[in-house]
Scaffold this motif. Structure first.
Motif, short mmCIF file in Angstrom:
data_model
loop_
_atom_site.label_atom_id
_atom_site.label_comp_id
_atom_site.label_asym_id
_atom_site.label_seq_id
_atom_site.Cartn_x
_atom_site.Cartn_y
_atom_site.Cartn_z
N LEU A 121 0.85 -1.18 0.00
CA LEU A 121 0.00 0.00 0.00
C LEU A 121 0.88 1.23 0.00
CD1 LEU A 121 -2.85 1.36 0.51
CD2 LEU A 121 -2.41 1.01 2.96
N ILE A 122 0.41 2.28 -0.66
CA ILE A 122 1.11 3.57 -0.67
C ILE A 122 0.18 4.62 -0.08
CG2 ILE A 122 2.14 5.38 -2.11
CD1 ILE A 122 2.66 3.14 -4.22
N VAL A 123 0.70 5.42 0.83
CA VAL A 123 -0.04 6.56 1.37
C VAL A 123 0.84 7.79 1.20
CG1 VAL A 123 -0.99 7.64 3.45
CG2 VAL A 123 -1.37 5.20 3.03
N THR A 124 0.28 8.81 0.57
CA THR A 124 0.98 10.08 0.42
C THR A 124 0.23 11.17 1.16
OG1 THR A 124 -0.20 10.76 -1.60
CG2 THR A 124 1.77 9.38 -1.88
N THR A 125 0.95 12.23 1.52
CA THR A 125 0.31 13.40 2.10
C THR A 125 0.72 14.63 1.31
OG1 THR A 125 2.05 14.00 3.69
CG2 THR A 125 0.48 12.31 4.37
N GLY A 126 -0.25 15.49 1.08
CA GLY A 126 -0.01 16.72 0.33
C GLY A 126 -0.11 16.51 -1.17
N GLY A 127 -0.23 17.63 -1.89
CA GLY A 127 -0.21 17.59 -3.34
C GLY A 127 -1.47 17.07 -3.98
N VAL A 128 -2.64 17.22 -3.32
CA VAL A 128 -3.87 16.68 -3.87
C VAL A 128 -4.95 17.73 -4.10
CG1 VAL A 128 -3.51 14.39 -2.91
CG2 VAL A 128 -4.74 16.09 -1.57
N SER A 129 -4.66 18.99 -3.77
CA SER A 129 -5.67 20.02 -3.93
C SER A 129 -5.65 20.56 -5.36
CB SER A 129 -5.42 21.14 -2.90
OG SER A 129 -5.57 20.64 -1.59
N LYS A 130 -6.16 21.77 -5.57
CA LYS A 130 -6.28 22.34 -6.91
C LYS A 130 -5.30 23.48 -7.15
CE LYS A 130 -11.15 21.11 -7.33
NZ LYS A 130 -12.52 21.61 -7.61
#
Length: 429
Positions: A278-287
């Motif tokens: 599994l991969i979990v990222t934080t940040g970089g998902v807004s517009k």
């Protein structure tokens, strides 16, 4: 070798410029919490398609999810035994009220006692096997005299009448041989391991731990302990999520902080894809203009949506080279709420670990307002009178308030205000 200077390079180096990437359409929708939970479950479900089990000693199974169904190999208790220190008797010897019986040989715990003959009361200790012929136990406190005579002494004891079965633990009264005692998927805590040991079980089959790659993105964050230049902040997300994941029974591969460069992030994920689940990222998902996770996922089946929750609205979900990926927002409280709402419960559901958060309803110590279209998750402190007080504001950056909190307070979508004394659901964290 990558330069230290920020480069918003596309995933395919010969492809369009970053400006063109930002104009490309992405899958975007609003979805409620329940729908997003179902979507996450669908993405995680393939992890169960190939059995990932291992056989471990009972103590090594602590905190794991059971990957088999346990049928009792024996009765519990395995024999009729005494619930009290007292005298094992034939109840029919005492049908006329108090009676004087001859004191027989004692029955210590762990020994097989002599059969009980009519007119005899046998001293017996708690947990000791009932003598053949005995059908009740009378506590020593009810005897006259209420002491055991020395072993071998010729003595009598006066006892009250009693019903058959009194103070006797019957064989199989707790667990009968062949009973299902632990179902597939059970979270194995101390109580469950104690039962297994009582049944003589030494090994069990459990789900292998899920290995997660944890990636924090952002040019503005630096590792704690490093020099913090103007405009930079220390990273809390890695520690916050790694600790939460380890507490939930995950094996965590911590990638550190990745710059806002799609090429760098893509290469990192490719390096790890073969040995994580599994991969979990934080940040970089807004517009915004520099959303590195969005840019990196242009060539991968990853959906970006806005979930009707506060905090934690922007979410990414899909697969990267066949590996499930959950892309959480970058604010610390947002990423923690995302984990608690969308990953932790499903891990327990699918793999038996972690165990669910304790939940209950309690009264508010004060009134509150909430965005009516969103499921709001606030942080709360439990007061001595049993009510809950919201801690801090709605901001997703308020780590101090999060650290002081005891519970997560849930205000469901459709509720815009609650008065003091009204009930809310809380999750103990």
């Amino acid at each position: 070798m990558q330069s230290n200077e920020k480069q918003l390079t596309p995933l395919v180096h010969n492809g369009p410029s970053p400006r063109t990437i930002e104009k490309q359409p992405t899958t975007e929708e609003n979805r409620n919490v329940s729908r997003h939970v179902r979507a996450v479950r669908d993405v995680l479900q393939p992890l169960l398609s190939t059995p990932r089990h291992e056989r471990v000693p009972v103590m090594d199974a602590l905190g794991r999810g059971l990957a088999e169904t346990i049928l009792a190999p024996m009765d519990l208790p395995p024999f009729d035994n005494s619930q009290m220190d007292g005298f094992a008797v034939r109840s029919q010897d005492l049908t006329d009220g108090h009676g004087a019986l001859r004191v027989g040989a004692p029955g210590p715990a762990g020994a097989v006692p002599e059969p009980l003959v009519p007119g005899v009361a046998a001293p017996i200790m708690t947990g000791a096997m009932m003598p053949a012929g005995a059908n009740a136990v009378i506590p020593i406190e009810w005897a006259v005299p209420h002491i055991f005579p020395p072993p071998g002494a010729l003595a009598t004891v006066t006892l009250p009448s009693t019903a058959a079965g009194s103070f006797v633990r019957r064989r199989g009264s707790d667990v009968a041989e062949g009973d299902c005692v632990l179902a597939f998927g059970t979270h194995l805590g101390p109580r469950q391991l104690g039962l297994l040991s009582a049944l003589g079980v030494t090994e069990v089959t459990v789900h292998q731990k899920v290995t997660v790659l944890l990636v924090t993105t952002g040019d503005e964050v630096v590792e704690p302990g490093d020099r913090r230049a103007p405009g930079k902040i220390y990273d809390a997300n890695n520690t916050l999520l790694e600790a939460s994941m380890r507490e939930a029974g995950l094996d965590v591969v911590r990638a550190g902080i990745i710059r806002d460069e799609p090429g760098v992030l893509s290469e990192l994920l490719k390096q790890h894809a073969s040995h994580v689940d599994l991969i979990v990222t934080t940040g970089g998902v807004s517009k915004g203009a520099y959303e590195v996770v969005r840019q990196t996922m242009l060539d991968h089946p990853v959906e970006f949506s806005h979930v009707e929750i506060q905090p934690g609205g922007p979410q990414g979900l899909g697969t990267f080279d066949g590996i499930p990926i959950l892309a959480f927002p970058g604010n610390p409280v947002s990423c923690l709420i995302s984990f608690e709402m969308f990953l932790r419960p499903l891990l327990g559901e699918l793999f038996g670990t972690p165990k669910p958060r304790a939940t209950y309803r309690t009264q508010l110590s004060h009134a509150l307002t909430s965005p009516p279209r969103k499921h709001q998750v606030r942080r709360g402190v439990l007061l001595q009178n049993g009510t809950v007080r919201l801690e801090g504001g709605e901001g997703s950056h308020l780590l101090g308030a999060l650290a002081r909190s005891h519970v997560l307070v849930h205000i469901p979508a459709g509720v815009s205000e609650l008065a003091e004394g009204e009930e809310v659901e809380v999750w103990v964290i």
